[in-house]
Scaffold this motif. Structure first.
Motif, PDB file in Angstrom:
ATOM      1  N   PHE A   1      94.952  30.878  61.296  1.00  0.00           N
ATOM      2  CA  PHE A   1      94.739  31.908  62.314  1.00  0.00           C
ATOM      3  C   PHE A   1      95.635  31.620  63.509  1.00  0.00           C
ATOM      4  O   PHE A   1      95.196  31.073  64.516  1.00  0.00           O
ATOM      5  N   THR A   2      96.897  32.012  63.381  1.00  0.00           N
ATOM      6  CA  THR A   2      97.900  31.644  64.379  1.00  0.00           C
ATOM      7  C   THR A   2      97.662  32.271  65.753  1.00  0.00           C
ATOM      8  O   THR A   2      98.261  31.834  66.736  1.00  0.00           O
ATOM      9  N   SER A   3      96.801  33.274  65.819  1.00  0.00           N
ATOM     10  CA  SER A   3      96.440  33.862  67.114  1.00  0.00           C
ATOM     11  C   SER A   3      94.980  33.608  67.432  1.00  0.00           C
ATOM     12  O   SER A   3      94.443  34.188  68.369  1.00  0.00           O
ATOM     13  N   GLY A   4      94.338  32.758  66.663  1.00  0.00           N
ATOM     14  CA  GLY A   4      92.912  32.498  66.819  1.00  0.00           C
ATOM     15  C   GLY A   4      92.598  31.535  67.948  1.00  0.00           C
ATOM     16  O   GLY A   4      93.486  31.064  68.667  1.00  0.00           O
ATOM     17  N   ARG A   5      91.324  31.206  68.056  1.00  0.00           N
ATOM     18  CA  ARG A   5      90.845  30.374  69.156  1.00  0.00           C
ATOM     19  C   ARG A   5      91.352  28.942  69.098  1.00  0.00           C
ATOM     20  O   ARG A   5      91.316  28.224  70.088  1.00  0.00           O
TER      21      ARG A   5
ATOM     22  N   ALA B   1      94.546  28.205  67.910  1.00  0.00           N
ATOM     23  CA  ALA B   1      96.008  28.249  67.804  1.00  0.00           C
ATOM     24  C   ALA B   1      96.665  27.244  68.746  1.00  0.00           C
ATOM     25  O   ALA B   1      97.737  26.722  68.449  1.00  0.00           O
ATOM     26  N   TRP B   2      96.028  26.939  69.851  1.00  0.00           N
ATOM     27  CA  TRP B   2      96.578  25.970  70.809  1.00  0.00           C
ATOM     28  C   TRP B   2      96.752  24.588  70.174  1.00  0.00           C
ATOM     29  O   TRP B   2      97.653  23.847  70.568  1.00  0.00           O
TER      30      TRP B   2
ATOM     31  N   ARG C   1      97.629  23.935  67.058  1.00  0.00           N
ATOM     32  CA  ARG C   1      98.884  23.974  66.295  1.00  0.00           C
ATOM     33  C   ARG C   1     100.088  23.816  67.225  1.00  0.00           C
ATOM     34  O   ARG C   1     101.001  23.053  66.963  1.00  0.00           O
ATOM     35  N   ARG C   2     100.064  24.541  68.321  1.00  0.00           N
ATOM     36  CA  ARG C   2     101.150  24.417  69.301  1.00  0.00           C
ATOM     37  C   ARG C   2     101.224  22.999  69.865  1.00  0.00           C
ATOM     38  O   ARG C   2     102.305  22.464  70.090  1.00  0.00           O
TER      39      ARG C   2
ATOM     40  N   SER D   1      91.750  26.221  60.614  1.00  0.00           N
ATOM     41  CA  SER D   1      91.740  27.295  61.619  1.00  0.00           C
ATOM     42  C   SER D   1      93.058  27.366  62.368  1.00  0.00           C
ATOM     43  O   SER D   1      93.581  28.452  62.623  1.00  0.00           O
TER      44      SER D   1
END
Length: 142
Positions: A17-21, A23-24, A26-27, A13
């Motif tokens: 889904f880089t703008s998904g729920r 995404a934090w 990954r950052r 996920s």
């Protein structure tokens, strides 16, 4: 940096889904706030799942996604035999408990119902991504 284990679906996920729920997450690994722990078994599962036809990813796209995850991880060698821990209903998920325990991770972050059902009997902290995010935002120095 906080050592954690992310189950395969959480990693997927975060990657897909880089703008998904999620995404934090990954950052967080990119900014060295989280250090995901992996082992041979969990990386092999990630490789297998990324190749599922439903994702329609080319070999090059899969390679690119792996390049945005694997360099940020720490590899943990699992002993043989594995330590005695409570048994997960889905034996394929046992590796996530083992790597969390052996790697001395702060938590196993998962949305998997079989793993979440083990919270009361597990020697490791098992949380959902939402619980982890909420816990970290309410206690920034934790």
């Amino acid at each position: 940096m906080i050592r954690v284990v992310l189950d395969t679906n959480v990693v997927l996920s975060a990657l897909l889904f880089t703008s998904g729920r999620l995404a934090w997450i990954r950052r967080a690994w990119q900014h060295k706030q989280l250090l995901p722990l992996v082992c041979t078994e969990t990386v092999c599962e990630l490789l297998r799942v990324l190749a599922y036809p439903k994702f329609k990813l080319t070999a090059e796209e899969r390679q690119h996604l792996l390049q945005d995850f694997l360099p940020y991880t720490e590899v943990v060698e699992l002993p043989l035999p594995w330590p005695t821990l409570p048994r997960c209903r889905d034996e394929k998920d046992q590796v996530f408990l083992v790597i969390t325990y052996i790697g001395q991770a702060e938590a196993l972050i998962t949305g998997d119902g079989d793993l979440l059902a083990m919270r009361n009997e597990s020697p490791v902290l098992i949380v959902t991504p939402e619980e982890w995010e909420s816990q970290q935002s309410s206690c920034p120095n934790c």
